[in-house]
Design a protein around this motif. Sequence first.
Motif, PDB file in Angstrom:
ATOM      1  N   UNK A   1       0.854  -1.181   0.000  1.00 27.79           N
ATOM      2  CA  UNK A   1       0.000   0.000   0.000  1.00 27.79           C
ATOM      3  C   UNK A   1       0.898   1.243   0.000  1.00 27.79           C
ATOM      4  N   UNK A   2       0.981   1.910  -1.134  1.00 29.18           N
ATOM      5  CA  UNK A   2       1.891   3.055  -1.269  1.00 29.18           C
ATOM      6  C   UNK A   2       1.439   4.256  -0.447  1.00 29.18           C
ATOM      7  N   UNK A   3       0.212   4.193   0.073  1.00 30.20           N
ATOM      8  CA  UNK A   3      -0.300   5.297   0.893  1.00 30.20           C
ATOM      9  C   UNK A   3      -0.228   4.988   2.393  1.00 30.20           C
ATOM     10  N   UNK A   4       0.350   3.835   2.708  1.00 32.60           N
ATOM     11  CA  UNK A   4       0.474   3.425   4.106  1.00 32.60           C
ATOM     12  C   UNK A   4       1.938   3.523   4.540  1.00 32.60           C
ATOM     13  N   UNK A   5       2.291   4.496   5.376  1.00 29.37           N
ATOM     14  CA  UNK A   5       3.691   4.658   5.789  1.00 29.37           C
ATOM     15  C   UNK A   5       4.224   3.513   6.642  1.00 29.37           C
ATOM     16  N   UNK A   6       3.328   2.617   7.061  1.00 32.25           N
ATOM     17  CA  UNK A   6       3.791   1.432   7.775  1.00 32.25           C
ATOM     18  C   UNK A   6       4.313   0.378   6.808  1.00 32.25           C
ATOM     19  N   UNK A   7       4.028   0.570   5.502  1.00 28.56           N
ATOM     20  CA  UNK A   7       4.494  -0.366   4.475  1.00 28.56           C
ATOM     21  C   UNK A   7       5.483   0.281   3.511  1.00 28.56           C
ATOM     22  N   UNK A   8       5.184   1.502   3.078  1.00 29.32           N
ATOM     23  CA  UNK A   8       6.041   2.210   2.120  1.00 29.32           C
ATOM     24  C   UNK A   8       6.319   3.609   2.649  1.00 29.32           C
ATOM     25  N   UNK A   9       7.598   3.902   2.892  1.00 30.62           N
ATOM     26  CA  UNK A   9       7.979   5.215   3.414  1.00 30.62           C
ATOM     27  C   UNK A   9       8.708   6.002   2.330  1.00 30.62           C
ATOM     28  N   UNK A  10       8.123   7.097   1.852  1.00 28.19           N
ATOM     29  CA  UNK A  10       8.831   7.934   0.876  1.00 28.19           C
ATOM     30  C   UNK A  10       9.867   8.802   1.596  1.00 28.19           C
ATOM     31  N   UNK A  11      10.947   9.135   0.898  1.00 24.10           N
ATOM     32  CA  UNK A  11      11.993   9.986   1.476  1.00 24.10           C
ATOM     33  C   UNK A  11      12.463   9.436   2.830  1.00 24.10           C
ATOM     34  N   UNK A  12      12.779   8.127   2.823  1.00 26.34           N
ATOM     35  CA  UNK A  12      13.205   7.479   4.063  1.00 26.34           C
ATOM     36  C   UNK A  12      14.553   8.045   4.512  1.00 26.34           C
ATOM     37  N   UNK A  13      14.650   8.449   5.762  1.00 24.77           N
ATOM     38  CA  UNK A  13      15.871   9.054   6.293  1.00 24.77           C
ATOM     39  C   UNK A  13      16.770   7.978   6.889  1.00 24.77           C
ATOM     40  N   UNK A  14      18.027   7.947   6.440  1.00 28.32           N
ATOM     41  CA  UNK A  14      19.018   7.009   6.966  1.00 28.32           C
ATOM     42  C   UNK A  14      20.276   7.798   7.297  1.00 28.32           C
ATOM     43  N   UNK A  15      20.496   8.072   8.566  1.00 28.01           N
ATOM     44  CA  UNK A  15      21.691   8.812   8.976  1.00 28.01           C
ATOM     45  C   UNK A  15      22.931   7.955   8.757  1.00 28.01           C
TER      46      UNK A  15
END
Length: 365
Positions: A42-56
């Motif tokens: 589900x591209x609208x569910x941030x529990x499945x797909x996170x856009x602009x995922x931050x990785x320090x």
Amino acid sequence: MDFKDQIRQLSERAEKLQKQVSTEEATKNALILPFISALGYDVFNPLEVVPEFVADIGIKKGEKVDYAIIDKEEPTIFIECKTSGCKLDPHDTQLFRYFHTTKAKFAILTNGVEYKFFTDLVDPNKMDEKPFLTFDITKVRDNVIEELKKFHKSYFDVEEIFSNASELKYTNEIRTLMNSEIKTPSEQFVKYFISQVYSGRATEKVVQQFTGIVKKSLSIWINEIISEKFQSALDKEESEINKNEPVIGTEEVIESSSGQENGIETTEEEKEGFLIIKAILREKVEGERVQFRDTKSYFGILLDDNNRKPLARLRFNAQTVKYLGLFDGEKNETKVPIDSLDDIYKYKKELLKTIDFYLKQEFAT
């Protein structure tokens, strides 16, 4: 709609839109998000797909990857996107760095048409420089679709995919190497055959001479394999008894062929005509979907071996004029005279229009 149909629908979409999207954001919305959705997420569910995922990463804070697919609250697949038509070079991405700081096991680099899948087969937690799976979504084959299915949310198993990735990687690399050697045999490749069949020294002149011989031999060998498979298909057609229904819009019933004497003879000219039409239609569908059935009065070419989906007919049984049968959207046949097999190419537009009619029906359902 099953997974294979979803990917084929996406393939058609990408083929139509790839030249229309000129920015990375447009590529994401038109091509990449539908791909992620086809994998069951589900591209609208941030529990499945996170856009602009931050990785320090070390001293670098706020490093972002375009999308992260989440499994059990941890990123498991990173996706970095480029603009449609952009060349994909993993060294121009941040994917290598993400593998050091997260638990993600797979990375995808894509421009919406070409896809490259990476993991860490060589060194743990360090993304490989070479992908284990590469494909063009507009030309995707069934074997690739089966590999993609393993990434579907319903079937996703990290260990199973990873254990298969090594074999897949080397299989693809060997296929690429074989294809290269067939087109342009390398000196080392030619020398191997020289050592097997020639008793003299492999001088430069001998290598040059055998380069042409090896290339020609490979071409003959491949053609023989294709011919054998074609004959095998013919034998299968003749050994099976098919129960057929009449084609809508015609009065004729496609006759089944069996191993019994039925007066049906498939000629070399019909075989060659079939291969020409199959090659034309491969612009739209996989070659295996284009099948044939020979009858006493014509050689029928069908989509999915379905007599309700006629693509063309070769009417070569007459002693004088030969005809090519073409079908419109209502499945009405128009017979056009042809002087030679080369004339079939003149009707490429009509043949592709017929296949489009069936593909639109599939899309609508």
